[in-house]
Design a protein around this motif. Sequence first.
Motif, short mmCIF file in Angstrom:
data_model
loop_
_atom_site.label_atom_id
_atom_site.label_comp_id
_atom_site.label_asym_id
_atom_site.label_seq_id
_atom_site.Cartn_x
_atom_site.Cartn_y
_atom_site.Cartn_z
N ILE A 176 0.83 -1.21 0.00
CA ILE A 176 0.00 0.00 0.00
C ILE A 176 0.86 1.25 0.00
N VAL A 177 1.95 1.24 0.79
CA VAL A 177 2.86 2.39 0.82
C VAL A 177 3.49 2.60 -0.56
N MET A 178 3.90 1.51 -1.20
CA MET A 178 4.48 1.64 -2.55
C MET A 178 3.47 2.22 -3.53
N ALA A 179 2.23 1.76 -3.44
CA ALA A 179 1.19 2.27 -4.35
C ALA A 179 0.90 3.74 -4.07
N ALA A 180 0.82 4.10 -2.81
CA ALA A 180 0.48 5.48 -2.44
C ALA A 180 1.58 6.47 -2.82
N THR A 181 2.84 6.01 -2.74
CA THR A 181 3.96 6.91 -3.04
C THR A 181 4.42 6.81 -4.49
N HIS A 182 3.84 5.87 -5.23
CA HIS A 182 4.26 5.61 -6.63
C HIS A 182 5.74 5.28 -6.72
N ASP A 183 6.28 4.71 -5.64
CA ASP A 183 7.67 4.28 -5.60
C ASP A 183 7.67 2.77 -5.38
N HIS A 184 7.97 2.04 -6.44
CA HIS A 184 7.92 0.58 -6.38
C HIS A 184 9.31 -0.04 -6.26
N GLY A 185 10.25 0.72 -5.73
CA GLY A 185 11.62 0.26 -5.59
C GLY A 185 11.78 -0.89 -4.60
N GLU A 186 10.80 -1.05 -3.73
CA GLU A 186 10.87 -2.13 -2.74
C GLU A 186 10.07 -3.36 -3.17
N MET A 187 9.76 -3.46 -4.46
CA MET A 187 9.01 -4.61 -4.95
C MET A 187 9.68 -5.94 -4.59
N PRO A 188 11.03 -6.05 -4.70
CA PRO A 188 11.65 -7.32 -4.29
C PRO A 188 11.45 -7.64 -2.80
#
Length: 125
Positions: free
Chosen positions: A24-36
């Motif tokens: 949810i944090v990745m989606a909200a910030t549009h930062d998907h760098g922590e996908m792994p």
Amino acid sequence: MKGAARLFFILALCYAVAGMVLGIVMAATHDHGEMPTHAHIMVAGWLMSSVFAFFYHLFPEIGARPLARAHFWVQAVSGIVLVVSLFFLLKGNENLEPITALASVGFLLGTLMFVWNAVPVLKAA
């Protein structure tokens, strides 16, 4: 649910919540760098811990063995260190790479402990 089964299911629930919050944090910030990291939390954490929990629940005589409890602690400690160090490694802290690698080896050792616990069930089938 008792013993190793209960411990693993509690751990699985913690991983599920942590993984969803990170997603949810990745989606909200549009930062998907922590996908792994998110993938490791959800698959290595939530999914694998759930499988371990239900295996030990289905075979309580194996889940009651000291090796099952040792499996839990090796898997839990190495898994938590793995995802936390991976999170910070992906943020640019390259000095954490050896810790992440060591935690990965610990996670593998925990999985091998599970294999050792599961083999008697496979042989009996």
